[in-house]
Design a protein around this motif. Structure first.
Motif, mmCIF file in Angstrom:
data_model
loop_
_atom_site.group_PDB
_atom_site.id
_atom_site.type_symbol
_atom_site.label_atom_id
_atom_site.label_comp_id
_atom_site.label_asym_id
_atom_site.label_seq_id
_atom_site.Cartn_x
_atom_site.Cartn_y
_atom_site.Cartn_z
ATOM 1 N N THR A 1 66.953 -6.900 19.407
ATOM 2 C CA THR A 1 67.419 -6.432 20.705
ATOM 3 C C THR A 1 68.633 -5.528 20.525
ATOM 4 O O THR A 1 69.599 -5.902 19.851
ATOM 5 C CB THR A 1 67.802 -7.621 21.610
ATOM 6 N N LYS A 2 68.599 -4.372 21.133
ATOM 7 C CA LYS A 2 69.701 -3.419 21.053
ATOM 8 C C LYS A 2 70.855 -3.889 21.928
ATOM 9 O O LYS A 2 70.667 -4.231 23.100
ATOM 10 C CB LYS A 2 69.199 -2.049 21.492
ATOM 11 N N LEU A 3 72.067 -3.921 21.376
ATOM 12 C CA LEU A 3 73.251 -4.291 22.142
ATOM 13 C C LEU A 3 73.845 -3.061 22.815
ATOM 14 O O LEU A 3 73.629 -1.930 22.386
ATOM 15 C CB LEU A 3 74.285 -4.953 21.233
ATOM 16 N N GLU A 4 74.627 -3.282 23.869
ATOM 17 C CA GLU A 4 75.120 -2.161 24.664
ATOM 18 C C GLU A 4 76.442 -1.593 24.165
ATOM 19 O O GLU A 4 76.599 -0.390 24.060
ATOM 20 C CB GLU A 4 75.286 -2.596 26.129
ATOM 21 N N ALA A 5 77.411 -2.441 23.858
ATOM 22 C CA ALA A 5 78.777 -1.986 23.629
ATOM 23 C C ALA A 5 79.036 -1.506 22.205
ATOM 24 O O ALA A 5 80.127 -1.015 21.917
ATOM 25 C CB ALA A 5 79.756 -3.092 23.990
ATOM 26 N N GLU A 6 78.066 -1.659 21.308
ATOM 27 C CA GLU A 6 78.229 -1.202 19.930
ATOM 28 C C GLU A 6 76.866 -0.847 19.360
ATOM 29 O O GLU A 6 75.827 -1.232 19.898
ATOM 30 C CB GLU A 6 78.891 -2.297 19.085
ATOM 31 N N PHE A 7 76.874 -0.088 18.263
ATOM 32 C CA PHE A 7 75.622 0.203 17.569
ATOM 33 C C PHE A 7 75.250 -1.040 16.768
ATOM 34 O O PHE A 7 75.709 -1.230 15.633
ATOM 35 C CB PHE A 7 75.776 1.412 16.651
ATOM 36 N N ALA A 8 74.430 -1.889 17.351
ATOM 37 C CA ALA A 8 74.041 -3.140 16.704
ATOM 38 C C ALA A 8 72.708 -3.602 17.269
ATOM 39 O O ALA A 8 72.425 -3.442 18.458
ATOM 40 C CB ALA A 8 75.100 -4.215 16.908
ATOM 41 N N MET A 9 71.879 -4.180 16.390
ATOM 42 C CA MET A 9 70.605 -4.790 16.773
ATOM 43 C C MET A 9 70.722 -6.283 16.483
ATOM 44 O O MET A 9 71.038 -6.682 15.353
ATOM 45 C CB MET A 9 69.458 -4.169 15.979
ATOM 46 N N HIS A 10 70.455 -7.094 17.497
ATOM 47 C CA HIS A 10 70.627 -8.542 17.370
ATOM 48 C C HIS A 10 69.269 -9.245 17.438
ATOM 49 O O HIS A 10 68.419 -8.905 18.255
ATOM 50 C CB HIS A 10 71.529 -9.075 18.475
#
Length: 258
Positions: free
Chosen positions: A111-120
């Motif tokens: 899942t793509k996070l909103e506040a940073e370039f990160a996939m969780h």
């Protein structure tokens, strides 16, 4: 011009359309060539990217580019160097989004996070960030002469500086000695760090060095390097494009010679 702040609360702005290192030109009649699409509402499929000239910019990945789409390297060659940071950011974030849609630990959709370039990954808790691969790139000199080499992938007649990835557990300086010797069989010393450059093909960080050769006999590896030679500043081959750190190293050396 580029502000590295993700506009995750914004719902409209400019857009860059990207597919496999190809970027769509904006269809603006009579306007200068630009990769920025007109101001428009953002969809959930877009990735908020940054601010460019205080305008919010999002990234839209398309599976198949149109024929008119332009390769990332061509964009960098045709636009002023001030655009490099935006194009580099878009290409690297785009490659990360395309290649990390699933968890690398358990394989579940990420899942793509909103506040940073990160996939969780909600299945196992793993989180991944855009990959950055450190590389060294080195201009080897012997007095005035420059040791330049060509890859089989280069356009005909083009020569460049030597480069390679830093291996696990290796320092950048160790990588310079190893890569130069592996590729052309030359020993070096007097390493001097110059500067770095993000290189979005697909996600390298180039660490630029100068080094002085202690041996001049060339022995190419025949795999990564198809030819190498010592070049006089007064008789140079076709060089790398001006936006590259390789060209920056060469031009800096030439400027020192006056």
């Amino acid at each position: 011009m580029l502000r590295r702040e993700i506009p995750h609360h914004v719902r409209e702005g400019r857009v860059i359309k990207l597919s496999r290192s190809r970027i769509a030109p904006a269809p603006l009649a009579g306007e200068p060539l630009t990769p920025l699409q007109p101001y428009q509402p953002w969809t959930t499929h877009m990735q908020p990217l940054c601010y460019w000239d205080d305008e919010p910019v999002a990234l839209l990945l398309e599976r198949e580019p149109e024929e008119a789409w332009i390769d990332g390297r061509q964009w960098m060659a045709e636009l002023p160097t001030s655009w490099f940071s935006l194009l580099s950011t878009a290409l690297q974030v785009g490659a990360w989004l395309e290649n990390h849609r699933f968890c690398g630990r358990c394989g579940a959709p990420a899942t793509k996070l909103e506040a940073e370039f990160a996939m969780h990954c909600h299945a196992c808790g793993h989180r991944n960030y855009p990959r950055i691969s450190p590389c060294i790139i080195t201009l080897v000199t012997s007095g005035e002469a420059m040791l330049l080499a060509r890859s089989p992938r280069f356009p005909p007649g083009r020569y460049s500086t030597l480069a390679g990835f830093i291996e696990p557990g290796e320092s950048a300086e160790e990588a310079v000695h190893r890569e130069v010797f592996e590729e052309v069989g030359v020993h070096v010393d007097q390493l001097r760090y110059h500067q770095s450059q993000a290189w979005p093909f697909p996600h390298s960080l180039m660490l630029g060095f100068f080094a002085e050769a202690t041996t001049r006999r060339i022995r190419i590896d025949g795999v990564e390097i198809s030819d190498a030679a010592w070049f006089s500043p007064r008789q140079l081959p076709s060089l790398p494009p001006p936006y590259s750190i390789s060209r920056e190293l060469i031009e800096t050396h030439l400027a020192r010679l006056g």
